[in-house]
Write a protein that holds these residues in place. Structure first.
Motif, PDB file in Angstrom:
ATOM      1  N   ALA A 277       0.820  -1.210   0.000  1.00  0.00           N
ATOM      2  CA  ALA A 277       0.000   0.000   0.000  1.00  0.00           C
ATOM      3  C   ALA A 277       0.857   1.264   0.000  1.00  0.00           C
ATOM      4  CB  ALA A 277      -0.931  -0.004   1.204  1.00  0.00           C
ATOM      5  N   ARG A 278       2.101   1.167   0.445  1.00  0.00           N
ATOM      6  CA  ARG A 278       2.978   2.338   0.433  1.00  0.00           C
ATOM      7  C   ARG A 278       3.361   2.747  -0.987  1.00  0.00           C
ATOM      8  NH1 ARG A 278       5.537  -0.569   4.845  1.00  0.00           N
ATOM      9  NH2 ARG A 278       4.895   0.364   6.831  1.00  0.00           N
ATOM     10  N   SER A 279       3.152   1.862  -1.935  1.00  0.00           N
ATOM     11  CA  SER A 279       3.421   2.182  -3.349  1.00  0.00           C
ATOM     12  C   SER A 279       2.245   2.989  -3.872  1.00  0.00           C
ATOM     13  CB  SER A 279       3.618   0.896  -4.155  1.00  0.00           C
ATOM     14  OG  SER A 279       4.683   0.136  -3.632  1.00  0.00           O
ATOM     15  N   LYS A 280       2.319   4.289  -3.743  1.00  0.00           N
ATOM     16  CA  LYS A 280       1.179   5.168  -4.011  1.00  0.00           C
ATOM     17  C   LYS A 280       0.814   5.256  -5.493  1.00  0.00           C
ATOM     18  CE  LYS A 280       0.797   6.207   0.325  1.00  0.00           C
ATOM     19  NZ  LYS A 280      -0.332   5.623   1.109  1.00  0.00           N
ATOM     20  N   LYS A 281       1.725   4.805  -6.381  1.00  0.00           N
ATOM     21  CA  LYS A 281       1.442   4.855  -7.814  1.00  0.00           C
ATOM     22  C   LYS A 281       1.031   3.490  -8.373  1.00  0.00           C
ATOM     23  CE  LYS A 281       4.648   8.700  -8.592  1.00  0.00           C
ATOM     24  NZ  LYS A 281       5.839   9.175  -9.358  1.00  0.00           N
ATOM     25  N   LEU A 282       0.878   2.494  -7.526  1.00  0.00           N
ATOM     26  CA  LEU A 282       0.564   1.136  -7.974  1.00  0.00           C
ATOM     27  C   LEU A 282      -0.800   1.081  -8.656  1.00  0.00           C
ATOM     28  CD1 LEU A 282       1.725  -1.773  -7.887  1.00  0.00           C
ATOM     29  CD2 LEU A 282       0.301  -2.141  -5.849  1.00  0.00           C
ATOM     30  N   GLU A 283      -0.812   0.659  -9.935  1.00  0.00           N
ATOM     31  CA  GLU A 283      -2.047   0.617 -10.716  1.00  0.00           C
ATOM     32  C   GLU A 283      -2.610  -0.792 -10.838  1.00  0.00           C
ATOM     33  OE1 GLU A 283      -1.354   2.345 -14.501  1.00  0.00           O
ATOM     34  OE2 GLU A 283      -0.739   4.293 -13.717  1.00  0.00           O
ATOM     35  N   SER A 284      -1.734  -1.808 -10.926  1.00  0.00           N
ATOM     36  CA  SER A 284      -2.229  -3.171 -11.063  1.00  0.00           C
ATOM     37  C   SER A 284      -1.503  -4.083 -10.086  1.00  0.00           C
ATOM     38  CB  SER A 284      -2.041  -3.679 -12.499  1.00  0.00           C
ATOM     39  OG  SER A 284      -0.683  -3.820 -12.823  1.00  0.00           O
ATOM     40  N   LEU A 285      -2.254  -4.961  -9.455  1.00  0.00           N
ATOM     41  CA  LEU A 285      -1.727  -5.899  -8.463  1.00  0.00           C
ATOM     42  C   LEU A 285      -2.297  -7.277  -8.753  1.00  0.00           C
ATOM     43  CD1 LEU A 285      -0.266  -6.568  -5.773  1.00  0.00           C
ATOM     44  CD2 LEU A 285      -2.385  -5.892  -4.587  1.00  0.00           C
ATOM     45  N   LYS A 286      -1.390  -8.257  -8.920  1.00  0.00           N
ATOM     46  CA  LYS A 286      -1.808  -9.637  -9.130  1.00  0.00           C
ATOM     47  C   LYS A 286      -1.219 -10.494  -8.031  1.00  0.00           C
ATOM     48  CE  LYS A 286      -2.016 -13.452 -12.460  1.00  0.00           C
ATOM     49  NZ  LYS A 286      -1.702 -13.903 -13.836  1.00  0.00           N
ATOM     50  N   LEU A 287      -2.082 -11.162  -7.299  1.00  0.00           N
ATOM     51  CA  LEU A 287      -1.676 -12.034  -6.203  1.00  0.00           C
ATOM     52  C   LEU A 287      -1.998 -13.468  -6.589  1.00  0.00           C
ATOM     53  CD1 LEU A 287      -3.104  -9.920  -3.233  1.00  0.00           C
ATOM     54  CD2 LEU A 287      -0.829  -9.807  -4.262  1.00  0.00           C
ATOM     55  N   HIS A 288      -0.964 -14.330  -6.581  1.00  0.00           N
ATOM     56  CA  HIS A 288      -1.103 -15.709  -7.047  1.00  0.00           C
ATOM     57  C   HIS A 288      -0.645 -16.662  -5.945  1.00  0.00           C
ATOM     58  CE1 HIS A 288       0.186 -19.080 -10.026  1.00  0.00           C
ATOM     59  NE2 HIS A 288      -1.056 -19.246  -9.623  1.00  0.00           N
ATOM     60  N   VAL A 289      -1.510 -17.596  -5.595  1.00  0.00           N
ATOM     61  CA  VAL A 289      -1.217 -18.593  -4.563  1.00  0.00           C
ATOM     62  C   VAL A 289      -0.703 -17.900  -3.296  1.00  0.00           C
ATOM     63  CG1 VAL A 289      -0.148 -20.810  -4.041  1.00  0.00           C
ATOM     64  CG2 VAL A 289      -0.550 -20.162  -6.415  1.00  0.00           C
ATOM     65  N   GLY A 290      -1.538 -17.057  -2.741  1.00  0.00           N
ATOM     66  CA  GLY A 290      -1.173 -16.342  -1.529  1.00  0.00           C
ATOM     67  C   GLY A 290      -1.951 -16.842  -0.332  1.00  0.00           C
ATOM     68  N   PHE A 291      -1.381 -16.639   0.846  1.00  0.00           N
ATOM     69  CA  PHE A 291      -1.983 -17.113   2.082  1.00  0.00           C
ATOM     70  C   PHE A 291      -2.079 -15.954   3.060  1.00  0.00           C
ATOM     71  CE2 PHE A 291       0.035 -20.649   0.036  1.00  0.00           C
ATOM     72  CZ  PHE A 291      -0.850 -21.700   0.179  1.00  0.00           C
ATOM     73  N   PRO A 292      -3.217 -15.272   3.088  1.00  0.00           N
ATOM     74  CA  PRO A 292      -3.357 -14.116   3.986  1.00  0.00           C
ATOM     75  C   PRO A 292      -3.715 -14.542   5.402  1.00  0.00           C
ATOM     76  CG  PRO A 292      -5.303 -14.338   2.649  1.00  0.00           C
ATOM     77  CD  PRO A 292      -4.384 -15.433   2.235  1.00  0.00           C
ATOM     78  N   PHE A 293      -2.729 -15.066   6.140  1.00  0.00           N
ATOM     79  CA  PHE A 293      -3.002 -15.466   7.512  1.00  0.00           C
ATOM     80  C   PHE A 293      -1.723 -15.353   8.327  1.00  0.00           C
ATOM     81  CE2 PHE A 293      -0.907 -19.617   7.877  1.00  0.00           C
ATOM     82  CZ  PHE A 293      -0.576 -19.837   6.563  1.00  0.00           C
ATOM     83  N   MET A 294      -1.889 -15.195   9.613  1.00  0.00           N
ATOM     84  CA  MET A 294      -0.735 -15.184  10.510  1.00  0.00           C
ATOM     85  C   MET A 294      -0.381 -16.622  10.858  1.00  0.00           C
ATOM     86  SD  MET A 294      -0.151 -12.020  10.659  1.00  0.00           S
ATOM     87  CE  MET A 294       1.083 -11.949  11.957  1.00  0.00           C
ATOM     88  N   ARG A 295       0.777 -16.817  11.420  1.00  0.00           N
ATOM     89  CA  ARG A 295       1.279 -18.173  11.634  1.00  0.00           C
ATOM     90  C   ARG A 295       0.403 -18.995  12.569  1.00  0.00           C
ATOM     91  NH1 ARG A 295       5.433 -15.005  10.781  1.00  0.00           N
ATOM     92  NH2 ARG A 295       7.046 -15.640   9.289  1.00  0.00           N
ATOM     93  N   LEU A 296      -0.306 -18.323  13.467  1.00  0.00           N
ATOM     94  CA  LEU A 296      -1.119 -19.052  14.435  1.00  0.00           C
ATOM     95  C   LEU A 296      -2.462 -19.459  13.856  1.00  0.00           C
ATOM     96  CD1 LEU A 296      -0.388 -16.977  17.690  1.00  0.00           C
ATOM     97  CD2 LEU A 296       0.694 -19.113  16.917  1.00  0.00           C
ATOM     98  N   GLN A 297      -2.775 -18.937  12.667  1.00  0.00           N
ATOM     99  CA  GLN A 297      -4.045 -19.293  12.031  1.00  0.00           C
ATOM    100  C   GLN A 297      -3.878 -20.565  11.223  1.00  0.00           C
ATOM    101  OE1 GLN A 297      -4.680 -15.588   9.893  1.00  0.00           O
ATOM    102  NE2 GLN A 297      -6.478 -15.193  11.166  1.00  0.00           N
ATOM    103  N   SER A 298      -4.991 -21.225  10.977  1.00  0.00           N
ATOM    104  CA  SER A 298      -4.959 -22.394  10.101  1.00  0.00           C
ATOM    105  C   SER A 298      -5.187 -21.926   8.673  1.00  0.00           C
ATOM    106  CB  SER A 298      -6.055 -23.385  10.507  1.00  0.00           C
ATOM    107  OG  SER A 298      -7.336 -22.835  10.221  1.00  0.00           O
ATOM    108  N   PHE A 299      -4.909 -22.808   7.727  1.00  0.00           N
ATOM    109  CA  PHE A 299      -5.089 -22.463   6.322  1.00  0.00           C
ATOM    110  C   PHE A 299      -6.552 -22.138   6.028  1.00  0.00           C
ATOM    111  CE2 PHE A 299      -1.015 -24.502   6.114  1.00  0.00           C
ATOM    112  CZ  PHE A 299      -0.366 -23.860   5.072  1.00  0.00           C
TER     113      PHE A 299
END
Length: 766
Positions: free
Chosen positions: A643-665
């Motif tokens: 988010a600090r990239s203020k000029k970012l126009e396109s973002l592609k997220l592939h095979v990502g895991f948005p969780f903290m280590r204590l969370q399950s998949f």
């Protein structure tokens, strides 16, 4: 149907369009096919909308029927009755302002007022049009200057007056934009092409059943261009009605489609090009029929062949993109594929344009004088280089003459060693006739571009390359590769490699190739030997300033590799695979790479998983516009880094895991409620393993397109209904609940705004 496209140079015609016969067939307006929807849209623009004077621009490639559509609208009874004054003139490339104004004046006054030689026609025309609702058609306008000459004679006012303009040049249409957006005329569908062909050939009768299938094939081969359909219909109408004859014509359509009429249509656009753009266009004609040309490769080939006149920018890549934009703008090149962010990935030539290019090359006996790009040479220099295109006939003759150039009849000169060759971009013929093209390559010592990516070369390729010292572009498919084998190619700009073995590039050798601009290899790593490290430290001021693209590099984020990027100050695109646990920042000094706009990072999940605080090593340069992340943990700190990239126009997220280590998949949640991506327009989530997604209306304030492919996402946040810029949600093989949430968002937008502005596309490929 009547197809009218003005031929351009030196000719001016004006008057009612029903009397014009520039390039025509014998169709009546009531037989126009495929223009009904277009005509309805244009008529709404003419009658509805602003009461101020407006400009309605129609643009598209030659032969699409811009003039035909305009005439259909112009002669429509509702339009005839709506406007007080109507006038039509063809502007063309070369025009006389006074002559055009005289003709418009005559039509506006029904030729009742005589004009004297010393009369101020512009002022007289303004006086006639003031206070009236007028419609002026400027057909086939080419230059902004022409509009500026003529447009000032058409008074403003609150009467609903309109000026209709047809042009081949997209930029021209955009320049004239007032209240209404420019209108891009599309190709005919296959059904519309057949309907037009059938009407022309059978004159209102139905096609006999035994000719239906082959007739559809003929229509399909016309590629949706009305001009070609009409010309081919004229040929078929004079033939015997036999399926075998029609089939033969369908298979040989390219040679028949480009008769004298369509040649003039394309020729007028070609004549209007600057010389370097002509060379760029002719070069594209060498690609196979219907080939989707990869834009990234094409621009590099143009640079290698020195077609690009680097007159207004120090960046050759930008100059190349400007060349392609000019050809697209003039409707001579078509867009064949785009990324989600609307960057053009593929382009192509319509068969008519490609055939024109091949005929021009044939006329020149495949030889061409070009002014080379040279940053130290004045652009008006007369020094040229003689080039020859390697085409199918030449390859065949080379084969028969045992690859001896001086024995080839079509090469009518003696000093073959003085030639600088332009290789065929796709060596299809070589692939078929030569299991090993290397015997021929060694004869072409001045070749600048070789694309052999489609042919696995034997190990002897490195020896054959020793003589090709002029190479600027090299794309190879080899079993093994060492940079030392081509280190003598001091002019090399582009290196693309595909190999069955992992490639290792020695850092010291890389440093010798100062002109390298683009390195794109399936997978490679930079190897540091002991003495290389010392040399690296000693030559701390050395830079590879020409390097623009560097991918796909397997890196260890240790001190040596992290500091490598300092030496690429003008880097624009980088692709990296992070192989181990990060220990140093990927961009130690992000401010160094002010031109870096595209970053692709692939992670080793297990190595990152074992690391603590790895996110701090991924602070991105401030100017990046495109970011691709593959195989990673989307932790809170990583999200903030993005988010600090203020000029970012396109973002592609592939095979990502948005969780903290204590969370399950299965409980992974991506919460961006308090995070803003201020410039993000395009978001792609591919196989994302997140069970829950939370966002506020401030999270994606300017988002235009959202693409979700597979993954375990259950729904799109309802707050997306509050994004005013959202135009498209595309779902591919997603859960049914995601589609339901998307339709709920679409319904909420319609209820809140009254506009059907969001398009939801659901695709199931399973």
């Amino acid at each position: 149907m009547e197809i009218v496209e003005t031929c351009g140079k030196g000719t001016l015609s004006a008057g009612e369009p029903s009397t014009k016969r520039s390039i025509t067939s014998n169709y009546d307006d009531d037989e126009v096919v495929g223009f009904e929807i277009h005509a309805e849209i244009i008529m709404k623009k003419l009658i509805r909308g602003t009461k101020e004077r407006d400009v309605i621009s129609i643009y598209g490639m030659p032969g699409l029927g811009k003039t035909t559509l305009t005439r259909k609208v112009y002669n429509n009874p509702s339009i005839v009755n709506y406007f007080d004054v109507k006038a039509w003139c063809v502007v063309s490339q070369t025009y006389n302002r006074r002559t055009i104004l005289v003709e418009i004046f005559k039509q506006a006054t029904n030729d009742e007022i005589k004009i004297k030689e010393d009369d101020d026609v512009a002022d007289m025309l303004r006086r006639v049009l003031i206070g009236k609702r007028y419609l002026i058609v400027l057909d086939d306008i080419w230059d902004v200057e022409a509009w500026e000459d003529l447009g000032i004679c058409f008074p403003q006012g609150e009467y609903g007056s309109r000026v209709m303009v047809t042009t081949r040049i997209e930029e021209m249409a955009k320049h004239l934009q007032n209240h209404s957006d420019p209108y891009s005329l599309s190709f005919l569908t296959s059904e519309e092409s057949w309907e037009l062909l059938e009407k022309k050939v059978f004159r209102g009768e139905s096609c006999p059943p035994d000719l239906l299938e082959v007739g559809l094939q003929v229509a399909l081969h016309c590629k949706g261009l009305p001009l070609v359909v009409v010309l081919i219909a004229g040929i078929i109408a004079k033939m015997d009605r036999e399926a075998s004859l029609w089939l033969e014509l369908a298979n040989d359509l390219s040679s028949l489609a480009l008769g004298e009429q369509s040649m003039k249509v394309i020729q007028s656009s070609y004549d209007h090009l600057e010389d370097h753009l002509k060379h760029c266009l002719l070069y594209m004609g060498l690609f196979p029929e219907d080939h989707k040309i990869t834009v990234d490769d094409l621009l590099k080939l143009w640079m290698a062949e020195e077609f690009v006149l680097n007159s207004e920018t120090e960046n050759m890549e930008e100059a190349s993109r400007n060349c392609l934009s000019d050809l697209l703008n003039r409707s001579l090149v078509m867009v064949s594929g785009m990324r989600i962010n609307r960057d053009i990935v593929y382009c192509s030539l319509h068969d008519v344009v490609r055939e024109f290019c091949l005929r021009k090359l044939t006329e020149d006996k495949y030889m061409l004088l070009t002014v080379p790009y040279n940053p130290y040479q004045h652009l008006c220099s007369t020094k040229s280089r003689l080039c020859i295109y390697i085409h199918d006939d030449l390859v065949e003759q080379l084969d028969h003459s045992e690859n001896q150039l001086d024995k080839i009849p079509m090469l009518d000169f003696k000093e073959t060693n003085s030639l600088e060759f332009i290789a065929h971009p796709k060596l299809n013929t070589w692939n078929n006739q030569y299991w090993n093209p290397l015997d021929l390559l060694v004869k072409l010592r001045f070749v600048r571009a070789l694309h052999l990516m489609d042919l696995a070369l034997p190990d002897s390729w490195a020896t054959a390359m020793q003589l090709l010292t002029e190479l600027r572009y090299l794309a190879l498919h080899v079993r093994q590769f060492k940079l030392e084998w081509i280190s003598h190619l001091h002019n090399l700009q582009t290196l693309q490699l595909k190999s069955s073995k992992r490639i290792r590039l020695r850092a010291a050798t890389l440093w010798e190739m100062k002109k390298l601009r683009h390195v794109n290899i399936d997978s490679f790593s930079v190897v540091w030997e002991d003495n290389d490290k010392g040399n690296f430290e000693e030559s701390s001021t050395s830079m590879l300033e020409n390097m623009k693209t560097f991918r796909n590099c397997d890196i260890r984020l240790d001190n040596m590799n992290a500091r490598l990027w300092w030496r690429f100050p003008n880097l624009e695109k980088v692709g990296l695979q992070v192989e181990d646990e990060p220990k140093f920042p990927v961009f130690p000094i992000p401010e160094v790479h002010t031109r870096l706009h595209s970053v692709s990072l692939k992670f080793s999940l297990m190595k990152v998983f074992k690391s603590v605080g790895w996110e701090r090593y991924f602070v991105f340069p401030s100017n990046i516009r495109h970011l691709y992340l593959d195989g990673f943990f989307l932790t809170e700190e990583m999200v903030l880094n993005i988010a600090r990239s203020k000029k970012l126009e396109s973002l592609k997220l592939h095979v990502g895991f948005p969780f903290m280590r204590l969370q399950s998949f299965r409980k992974g949640s991506w919460d961006v409620t308090n995070v803003e991506f201020p410039a993000l327009k395009y978001l792609t989530l591919h196989d994302m393993m997140m069970n829950e997604w939370k966002a506020s209306e401030e999270s994606f304030p300017v988002l235009e397109k959202l693409v979700i492919r597979r993954g375990i996402i259950k729904e799109i946040p309802p707050s997306f209904a509050d994004i005013p810029t959202l135009k498209l949600i595309e779902l591919i093989d997603c859960m049914e609940s995601v589609g339901v949430s998307a339709m709920n968002i679409k319904r909420d937008i319609e209820e809140n705004t009254g506009c059907d502005s969001l398009h939801v596309l659901v695709v199931n490929q399973k």
